[in-house]
Design a protein around this motif. Structure first.
Motif, mmCIF file in Angstrom:
data_model
loop_
_atom_site.group_PDB
_atom_site.id
_atom_site.type_symbol
_atom_site.label_atom_id
_atom_site.label_comp_id
_atom_site.label_asym_id
_atom_site.label_seq_id
_atom_site.Cartn_x
_atom_site.Cartn_y
_atom_site.Cartn_z
ATOM 1 N N ASP A 183 0.844 -1.198 0.000
ATOM 2 C CA ASP A 183 0.000 0.000 0.000
ATOM 3 C C ASP A 183 0.876 1.243 0.000
ATOM 4 O O ASP A 183 1.913 1.279 0.672
ATOM 5 C CB ASP A 183 -0.909 0.017 1.238
ATOM 6 N N PRO A 184 0.475 2.278 -0.754
ATOM 7 C CA PRO A 184 1.277 3.510 -0.784
ATOM 8 C C PRO A 184 1.321 4.172 0.589
ATOM 9 O O PRO A 184 0.358 4.112 1.354
ATOM 10 C CB PRO A 184 0.556 4.383 -1.812
ATOM 11 N N VAL A 185 2.455 4.784 0.902
ATOM 12 C CA VAL A 185 2.638 5.441 2.200
ATOM 13 C C VAL A 185 2.092 6.858 2.114
ATOM 14 O O VAL A 185 2.419 7.612 1.198
ATOM 15 C CB VAL A 185 4.128 5.474 2.590
ATOM 16 N N ALA A 186 1.240 7.211 3.060
ATOM 17 C CA ALA A 186 0.689 8.571 3.146
ATOM 18 C C ALA A 186 1.028 9.118 4.526
ATOM 19 O O ALA A 186 0.717 8.498 5.544
ATOM 20 C CB ALA A 186 -0.820 8.555 2.933
ATOM 21 N N TYR A 187 1.704 10.264 4.564
ATOM 22 C CA TYR A 187 2.149 10.848 5.828
ATOM 23 C C TYR A 187 1.055 11.724 6.432
ATOM 24 O O TYR A 187 0.315 12.376 5.702
ATOM 25 C CB TYR A 187 3.421 11.657 5.606
ATOM 26 N N PRO A 188 0.976 11.738 7.774
ATOM 27 C CA PRO A 188 1.759 10.953 8.743
ATOM 28 C C PRO A 188 1.302 9.499 8.742
ATOM 29 O O PRO A 188 0.164 9.196 8.406
ATOM 30 C CB PRO A 188 1.454 11.639 10.077
ATOM 31 N N VAL A 189 2.218 8.605 9.136
ATOM 32 C CA VAL A 189 1.921 7.169 9.129
ATOM 33 C C VAL A 189 1.709 6.679 10.551
ATOM 34 O O VAL A 189 2.160 7.304 11.517
ATOM 35 C CB VAL A 189 3.057 6.367 8.469
ATOM 36 N N ASP A 190 1.024 5.545 10.665
ATOM 37 C CA ASP A 190 0.875 4.912 11.972
ATOM 38 C C ASP A 190 2.197 4.257 12.367
ATOM 39 O O ASP A 190 3.063 3.991 11.527
ATOM 40 C CB ASP A 190 -0.241 3.862 11.939
ATOM 41 N N ARG A 191 2.313 3.941 13.648
ATOM 42 C CA ARG A 191 3.586 3.440 14.140
ATOM 43 C C ARG A 191 3.938 2.071 13.558
ATOM 44 O O ARG A 191 5.122 1.758 13.396
ATOM 45 C CB ARG A 191 3.557 3.367 15.670
ATOM 46 N N ASP A 192 2.933 1.250 13.222
ATOM 47 C CA ASP A 192 3.258 -0.067 12.657
ATOM 48 C C ASP A 192 3.974 0.078 11.319
ATOM 49 O O ASP A 192 4.954 -0.627 11.051
ATOM 50 C CB ASP A 192 2.004 -0.931 12.531
ATOM 51 N N ILE A 193 3.527 1.029 10.495
ATOM 52 C CA ILE A 193 4.194 1.258 9.208
ATOM 53 C C ILE A 193 5.583 1.837 9.445
ATOM 54 O O ILE A 193 6.559 1.470 8.778
ATOM 55 C CB ILE A 193 3.367 2.204 8.334
ATOM 56 N N ARG A 194 5.681 2.741 10.411
ATOM 57 C CA ARG A 194 6.976 3.364 10.699
ATOM 58 C C ARG A 194 7.989 2.314 11.152
ATOM 59 O O ARG A 194 9.145 2.315 10.705
ATOM 60 C CB ARG A 194 6.789 4.434 11.768
ATOM 61 N N LEU A 195 7.567 1.407 12.021
ATOM 62 C CA LEU A 195 8.477 0.369 12.495
ATOM 63 C C LEU A 195 8.854 -0.596 11.367
ATOM 64 O O LEU A 195 9.987 -1.085 11.325
ATOM 65 C CB LEU A 195 7.843 -0.392 13.662
ATOM 66 N N GLN A 196 7.932 -0.867 10.459
ATOM 67 C CA GLN A 196 8.272 -1.693 9.300
ATOM 68 C C GLN A 196 9.376 -1.039 8.478
ATOM 69 O O GLN A 196 10.344 -1.698 8.070
ATOM 70 C CB GLN A 196 7.044 -1.888 8.407
#
Length: 372
Positions: A182-195
């Motif tokens: 899935d495309p990243v849209a900022y701000p991101v949730d922490r799960d995406i950030r940790l990935q």
């Protein structure tokens, strides 16, 4: 338009043949086996799995061999292979408190439940080249300790949490996102950030983590705990009504205990940064946990003033495959672009020289007219 280079396909075939020849090396020396690479270059294999985001030691060893030890190239190969695999579900969150521990150290408690375990580490070795490496290294058999499968080992942050001295651990809710699909849209949730951080380049994250300790951020960290070991992976089976173990993986986990946070409405307590990486990679896990805490600035009402606190900057540049692609694309033909700029520079120099001798409008006037 681009001009084709004559003999290009033949040159490419020869380049591939030369690469294979250099990779094989001296034919009088036995070829490296995947078992040798996975067993004796295990940390290189672990980094390839971690930043390739695919846990398969044999496949990672194959990529390390194919890339001649260039780990970013090996990571690229693993990423490319990963795109061919179907995703059929998400596992349960791994329980690192029940990790079969190989190494566990804490900088916050000397005597902690379960004890400290040095494990395989370079921390206490002399940084001197060992002449024994020139031959077949003699290896002493280490002492083994019995492991109680039922006991588990509580984490340092759990001990602090029991007293309410650290912010609560986040609870997993629903299926995690997947930045590879899935495309990243900022701000991101922490799960995406940790990935993103888990598959980010170790050197880049190390530099950012170091920067937070030098004042470019608000980190005053303590290593609550670093632990390395085997963790069971389970997946829910709806048709059975219970979870099924699908195997074990080696993980490195770091919980960084950092500066306290409090206000008039809540008591002061420590905050945390988190790092979790495939294989044995504690430097990466520690750097990841430092950057994770820096990126949580908004959660604690902290002003974002440093690069490590800028979510978009960090996540858009930590991926070494993307970075490599963008840097190395400069090797591709840019003949048309360069010839256009070369012609422009020559024209500007000509106009400058004419303007200096009063033969033409000044360069500033020429640019002004062009703008109008």
């Amino acid at each position: 338009m681009y001009v084709a280079v004559k003999g290009g396909e033949t040159a490419i075939r020869n380049a591939h043949a030369l690469l294979a020849d250099r990779r094989r090396g001296d034919r009088s020396v036995p070829a490296l086996t995947l078992e040798q690479i996975a067993g004796q270059l295990a940390l290189a294999v672990d980094r390839t799995m971690a930043e390739g985001s695919l846990y398969d030691p044999e496949l990672a060893a194959m990529a390390v061999r194919q890339s001649r030890g260039d780990l970013i190239e090996a990571i690229f190969l693993i990423r490319a292979y990963r795109t061919t695999l179907p995703r059929f579900g998400a596992t349960r969150p791994v329980d690192t408190a029940r990790m079969r521990i190989e190494r566990r150290v804490s900088a916050t408690f000397k005597d902690l439940p379960g004890g400290q375990l040095l494990g395989p580490t370079f921390d206490y070795t002399h940084r001197l080249i060992d002449p024994a490496m020139a031959g077949d290294e003699p290896v002493a058999e280490p002492e083994r300790r019995a492991w109680d499968e039922t006991a588990g080992t509580p984490r340092v942050t759990d001990i602090l949490g029991d007293e309410g001295l650290i912010e609560p651990d986040g609870e997993a809710t629903g299926e995690p996102g997947d930045l590879t699909r899935d495309p990243v849209a900022y701000p991101v949730d922490r799960d995406i950030r940790l990935q993103a951080l888990a598959r980010g380049d170790e050197g880049f994250l190390l530099a950012l983590g170091y920067s937070t300790q030098r004042g470019y951020g608000r980190n005053h960290p303590f290593v609550g705990e670093v632990r390395i070991g085997m963790v069971e992976v389970e997946i829910d089976m709806p048709e059975l009504g219970f979870a099924v173990s699908i195997g074990e993986i080696r993980l490195t986990e770091c919980q960084m205990v950092t500066q306290f946070h409090g206000s008039g409405d809540e008591p002061a307590r420590f905050t945390r940064g988190y790092g979790l990486v495939f294989g044995q990679s504690e430097r990466k896990a520690m750097a990841m946990s430092l950057v994770d805490r820096a990126l949580r600035a908004d959660e604690f009402g902290e002003e974002r003033t440093a690069p490590a606190q800028d979510e978009e900057f960090v996540l858009e540049h930590c991926d070494n495959v993307q970075s490599t692609g963008f840097v190395e694309h400069l090797k591709l033909p840019h003949y048309v672009d360069f010839q256009a700029e070369l012609a422009l520079v020559r024209q500007l120099r000509r106009e400058q020289a004419e303007a200096a001798h009063g033969l033409a409008p000044s360069l500033d006037e020429t640019r002004k007219e062009a703008a109008e």
